[in-house]
Every structure is written in C-alpha cells, then in structure tokens.
Write an enzyme that holds these catalytic residues in place. Structure first.
Site, PDB file in Angstrom:
ATOM      1  CB  CYS A   1      -0.991  -0.042   1.160  1.00  0.00           C
ATOM      2  SG  CYS A   1      -2.320   1.178   1.003  1.00  0.00           S
TER       3      CYS A   1
ATOM      4  CG  HIS B   1      -4.168  -3.450   2.372  1.00  0.00           C
ATOM      5  ND1 HIS B   1      -3.220  -3.069   3.295  1.00  0.00           N
ATOM      6  CD2 HIS B   1      -4.733  -2.315   1.920  1.00  0.00           C
ATOM      7  CE1 HIS B   1      -3.220  -1.759   3.407  1.00  0.00           C
ATOM      8  NE2 HIS B   1      -4.126  -1.268   2.586  1.00  0.00           N
TER       9      HIS B   1
ATOM     10  CD  GLU C   1      -2.219  -6.269   4.726  1.00  0.00           C
ATOM     11  OE1 GLU C   1      -1.723  -6.588   3.620  1.00  0.00           O
ATOM     12  OE2 GLU C   1      -2.355  -5.083   5.095  1.00  0.00           O
TER      13      GLU C   1
END
Lengths: 189, 256
Positions: free
Chosen positions: A80, A171, A173
């Site tokens: 990001c 992202h 994650e």
C-alpha cells in the site's frame, strides 16, 4: 527464518502479523535497524499520508536503511503506502519527495463521475483475481509494473517487481486466500 | 472494475452472535469466530461485528472477541459498539480491525469523527446512521440514536454531508423502517446519500432475498451492502446472493 515488519508509525501491523501467523511464520514488528538489516525478509507496510510517513521514516533514521534493504537482493515486500513510497515523488500534500527506488510518480485519482475516492474494495489485477484496495493515490505504470488495475478512468500500478523487491498497492493480508497465496510465495521465494 | 461489496454483519451479545428485530426477540445464532471464518471462506468481502450491548451496559467493546475474530479471518473487519473515545478506537485497531464504526457517539460528539480520522486516517472511520422516515426533516429522514430509541431531529442527508466533511471515510445507512423486515433495503435514503457524498455508502437493513441486493446496487447506487438474517438462517448462502448479482451484471467478486 526471521521476517522484519518495519514499524515507522504509519498504520497498524496487526493484520500483517496475523496473516503471516496463519501461514505458520512468525514476523516481528520493529524499528531496530540492526534487526531489520539482519532479517531474512523485510516487509514495508504503510497506511495514511505520504508526507507524515516520510517524516516518520526520517525521524526513526530508517530512510537510508529501507532504500538499502529494498535494493539488497533480499526479499523485500512493500504494501500500500509502503509501495508508493518506493517511487520518486507524490503529489500528496502539495508534493513530497519519496525514496526514489522505483521510477515513476504517485498521483491522486481524478474526480470522475460515478467513482468514489478513496477506492475502497476488491478490484482485479491484470483483469483476473480480485484483491482488496484502500487508496486515493496511485503509482503510474512504469518499467517494473507487473500488475495493472483500473479505477476512475486510470490504469495504475497495482503490483511491481524488481528482482527480489515485490510491492503491492492492494493489501495481500486482507485479500483472503488470494492474498495469503502471495504472502506464502514471498515467504518461500 | 471495482466490485460491489457484500458484508455479513454479526451482532454479538455476551460473546454470542444473536439476531433480533429492532433489538428485541434475540435468538442465539452461534460463535462469532466460527461464523466469521465460515463467512470469510464462503465469499464475504468484508465483515462487520457489533458489540450490541456494550453501550447500554456502559462498558468498552469486547476486545478479546475482536482480537480472536481478527486473527481468524484475512478480509477487512469493521467493528462497532462501546467506542467512546480515540483511545477505544486505538485498542480496536491494535486488536486487528481495519475500520471503526461510530453512531450515537458521533451524534453526541461530532468531533470524534475528526479526531479519529486525524489519528488513523479517514479510511478507518465509518459513520453508522439509523435514519427513520419522518416528514419533520427536509430530506424526509430523521436520525435516531441508541438503537432507534431516541429521535434527534437531525436531517439524515445534512448529517451525512457533515460527517464526511469532518472526516468519515464511509457511511453505513441503516434504515430503521427496513431493519429486520427482510422486505428489501430502503432505496430512497440510500440513493440520496450515495449520490450526495464522495465516500462509499453501505446499505443496511431489510435484505431478505438476493434480488434485494441487485436492486440496492443497481438502483440505489450503494457501494456495499450488509446482510444478516437471510444468511444467518441458512435461507441463502453468500454465493447464492453473489450469483444473482453477477447474473444481473453487477461487478461481483466470485473467486474465493
């Protein structure tokens, strides 16, 4: 294997830690230069504004170290804002010089009818798999772009790779199984 | 193309997910972590967890529960209930949530939106609002608080605009009239707010059939929508809803 997640007070790292933990890999959130330099892999996250992130990076004395680590050949992952900061310059906050590791500029999405800013949600990379994005600024397409995504009439860099330097605008994650797969590849590369 | 988000909502009461209509007749539905994982694996694009009794019991949000849910899923997580200051927001973010939803608190103390946005970025701050149809307000909808129990006299559209000016990064429009009915979203207020603000709008309240999701995305221009009862009861799966969305030409994330 040690993974250092660079802590420079630009967003929280809990989801990144949780994602690595689910892969059975322990990562350490740290701003200790020695630890980062010795780690096998380095993750450079970031959420928020480019200017304050750059200021924090300088305040922690980490800007040179991040530049060095990103170019060291050691697996390095920007996420990001941690991807955007690798470029030359951002037009955020009236203009901010970035780490200048990758060629290209970071720009704000143009106000476009039918598009909300920030872009929040799942969008396709290279017209294929969806990943989760949250951003108002984007990096231009450049020589190291490996992933392209479209929003607000712009095609922007959603993934870059330069040797063992990997970076994603989205992202991983928070991108479910597709995101965990990318993190797994990073851990095993 | 950016896809429309489908967001299951878990209302948690004393550590268990419950479902009631207008805060009454609560039924036990299961364990929040187990349900979060099942929905995440089943294609949820995001998850919302509300600690629905925290405010009434004047206690902070159940951080242990938030931590456990955040550890178990790898999709965005928004949480609300029992947030009363920036320090509470920080605890929730450190527990692994991406977004914090404020509702009655923001009505009482609008500056909490600005303070939260300054501390964590506006993408973290979600304004939840509970509008009810009311001829007293210019836009036709009035803001209620404390679980629909109090009427504020505030115009819903004006409040949405003001919250965005203060720093809200997203707005959840939860219609009091539609909530729990499973007869479809309140399209008028959803569309009005979605077209008036530059941040994403999440429709909430009233989802009962896959067609309701198609309608709220296509006709009310919602960016995301919350579902609860229709999936909690097992009447529909997330995939059932997403297939209907995709077949209607709505950009939908289908691989998960």
């Amino acid at each position: 294997m040690t993974i250092a997640i660079i802590d420079y007070k630009a967003g929280n790292c809990t989801s990144v830690l949780n994602a690595f933990a689910s892969l059975g890999v322990e990562a350490v959130v740290t701003h200790e230069a020695d630890f980062i330099a010795k780690a096998d892999r380095v993750v450079f996250p970031g959420v928020g504004a480019a200017k304050s992130a750059m200021e924090n990076l300088e305040a922690f004395g980490l800007a040179d170290l991040v530049r060095e680590q990103a170019l060291s050949g050691k697996p390095f992952l920007g996420i990001c804002l941690g991807m955007q900061i690798l470029f030359e310059h951002s037009e955020e906050d009236g203009g901010v010089n970035l780490l200048n590791i990758l060629p290209g500029k970071v720009k704000r999405f143009p106000d476009t009818p039918g598009y909300k800013i920030p872009e929040i949600g799942w969008n396709q990379v290279n017209g294929d798999i969806d990943y989760y994005f949250v951003h108002s600024y984007y990096a231009e397409i450049g020589p190291y772009t490996t992933g392209r995504t479209e929003y607000a009439g712009v095609t922007f860099t959603s993934a870059v790779r330069k040797g063992n330097l990997f970076a994603y605008q989205f992202h991983p994650e928070k991108s479910g199984k597709a995101g965990l797969k990318l993190l797994k590849e990073f851990v095993s590369c | 193309m950016l896809t429309k988000r489908l967001i299951p909502c878990l209302d948690v009461r004393q550590g268990r997910v419950t479902k009631g209509t207008k805060f009454k007749n609560n039924i036990d539905l299961g364990d929040p972590v187990e349900m979060a994982v099942a929905y995440s694996d089943g294609g949820a694009d995001e998850l919302v967890v509300y600690d629905i009794t925290a405010s009434a019991e004047r206690r902070p949000i159940d951080i242990k529960m938030v931590t456990e849910v955040a550890k178990s899923i790898h999709i965005p997580l928004a949480v609300g209930g029992g947030i009363s200051c920036v320090a509470d927001m920080e605890r929730v973010i450190l527990a692994g949530a991406e977004k914090i939803s404020v509702n009655s608190l923001a009505v009482r103390q609008p500056d909490i939106i600005a303070e939260g946005a300054a501390a964590f970025g506006r993408q973290c701050i979600v304004l939840g609002m509970d509008p009810v149809h009311s001829p007293k307000c210019p836009c036709g909808y009035e803001i209620t608080t404390r679980g629909f129990r109090e009427f504020t006299g505030m115009d819903a559209l004006e409040w949405a605009k003001r919250a965005v000016d203060l720093g809200a990064g997203e707005i959840v429009v939860n219609s009091v009239d539609a909530d729990g009915t499973r007869e479809g979203f309140e399209l008028t207020i959803t569309k009005m707010i979605s077209e008036a603000v530059g941040v994403p709008v999440v429709a909430s309240g009233g989802a009962g059939k896959p067609e309701h999701l198609v309608t709220v995305f296509r006709d009310a221009h919602a960016d995301a929508a919350i579902v609860a009862g229709m999936i909690h009861t097992g009447d529909y799966t997330i995939t059932d809803i997403k297939r209907a969305m995709r077949d209607a030409g709505i950009p939908t994330r289908m691989s998960y």
